[in-house]
Design a protein around this motif. Structure first.
Motif, PDB file in Angstrom:
ATOM      1  N   GLU A 139     -19.338   5.691  21.845  1.00 51.02           N
ATOM      2  CA  GLU A 139     -19.963   6.481  20.496  1.00 51.02           C
ATOM      3  C   GLU A 139     -20.247   5.218  19.488  1.00 51.02           C
ATOM      4  O   GLU A 139     -19.989   4.639  18.585  1.00 51.02           O
ATOM      5  CB  GLU A 139     -20.431   7.658  20.587  1.00 51.02           C
ATOM      6  CG  GLU A 139     -21.325   8.106  19.522  1.00 51.02           C
ATOM      7  CD  GLU A 139     -21.586   9.481  20.024  1.00 51.02           C
ATOM      8  OE1 GLU A 139     -23.612   9.610  19.881  1.00 51.02           O
ATOM      9  OE2 GLU A 139     -21.265  10.137  19.806  1.00 51.02           O
TER      10      GLU A 139
ATOM     11  N   GLY B 293     -20.326   2.205  19.471  1.00 48.79           N
ATOM     12  CA  GLY B 293     -21.411   1.747  18.937  1.00 48.79           C
ATOM     13  C   GLY B 293     -22.035   1.089  20.944  1.00 48.79           C
ATOM     14  O   GLY B 293     -22.719   0.295  20.968  1.00 48.79           O
TER      15      GLY B 293
ATOM     16  N   SER C 228     -24.766   5.520  23.551  1.00 51.16           N
ATOM     17  CA  SER C 228     -25.475   6.947  21.978  1.00 51.16           C
ATOM     18  C   SER C 228     -26.084   8.141  22.780  1.00 51.16           C
ATOM     19  O   SER C 228     -26.097   8.127  24.036  1.00 51.16           O
ATOM     20  CB  SER C 228     -26.524   6.479  21.431  1.00 51.16           C
ATOM     21  OG  SER C 228     -27.928   5.861  22.609  1.00 51.16           O
TER      22      SER C 228
ATOM     23  N   THR D 260     -25.938   1.507  24.713  1.00 47.82           N
ATOM     24  CA  THR D 260     -26.578   0.740  23.847  1.00 47.82           C
ATOM     25  C   THR D 260     -26.735  -0.671  24.095  1.00 47.82           C
ATOM     26  O   THR D 260     -25.571  -1.351  25.191  1.00 47.82           O
ATOM     27  CB  THR D 260     -25.749   0.360  22.900  1.00 47.82           C
ATOM     28  OG1 THR D 260     -24.751   0.141  22.541  1.00 47.82           O
ATOM     29  CG2 THR D 260     -25.651   1.939  22.118  1.00 47.82           C
TER      30      THR D 260
END
Length: 158
Positions: free
Chosen positions: A85, A88, A91, A107
């Motif tokens: 997380e 990135g 999520s 993501t």
């Protein structure tokens, strides 16, 4: 090079060159090493890859479901999810829609990293089965699936 017959196996003596369990463990170890080698340059390991692959195929899995699917503890998976997380790649919902489990999703950045990793892992699998015919490859998959089913049917914890 001749191979001793499988009849050498007995309850009091395991003949490693013909022991299905030993050969499976040896194959799993070789596969994991080969996967780690291709994933390392991508900044990943097998657990990292497994988590992303599971999320791509089953979006919204909880920490516990991911841990079971990647064969790690919930604590280890939680540490990994925090890192993913932060980077990135995944999520997580801030609030659970029901219960306490926070569903996790890839993501766009996570999908891109997974695509690169999947290609590398696929190449390892192709290399591993290069000497197999299509029928042998399908047969091996069937045999392994049946072996897992047989063991899980006898194991109430599975």
């Amino acid at each position: 090079m001749s191979q001793e017959p499988a009849a050498v196996q007995s309850p009091d003596r395991v003949h490693l060159p013909t022991s299905v369990g030993y050969l499976l463990k040896e194959a799993a170890s070789a596969l994991r090493s080969a996967m780690e080698a291709v994933l390392r340059p991508l900044g990943m390991n097998v657990t990292h890859y497994s988590c992303l692959e599971l999320l791509a195929q089953r979006p919204g899995l909880s920490n516990s479901e991911l841990a079971r699917g990647a064969f790690v503890t919930r604590q280890s998976m939680n540490v990994l999810l925090v890192a993913l997380e932060r980077d990135g790649l995944v999520s997580r919902a801030e609030h659970a829609s029901s219960g306490r489990a926070l569903p996790t999703e890839l993501t766009p950045k996570g999908r891109r990293q997974l695509a690169t990793a999947s290609a590398a892992v696929w190449a390892v699998e192709v290399r591993m089965t290069a000497s197999f015919s299509d029928a042998e490859r399908a047969g091996l998959g069937d045999l392994l699936s049946r072996a897992v089913s047989s063991l899980r049917a006898e194991d109430p914890a599975a």
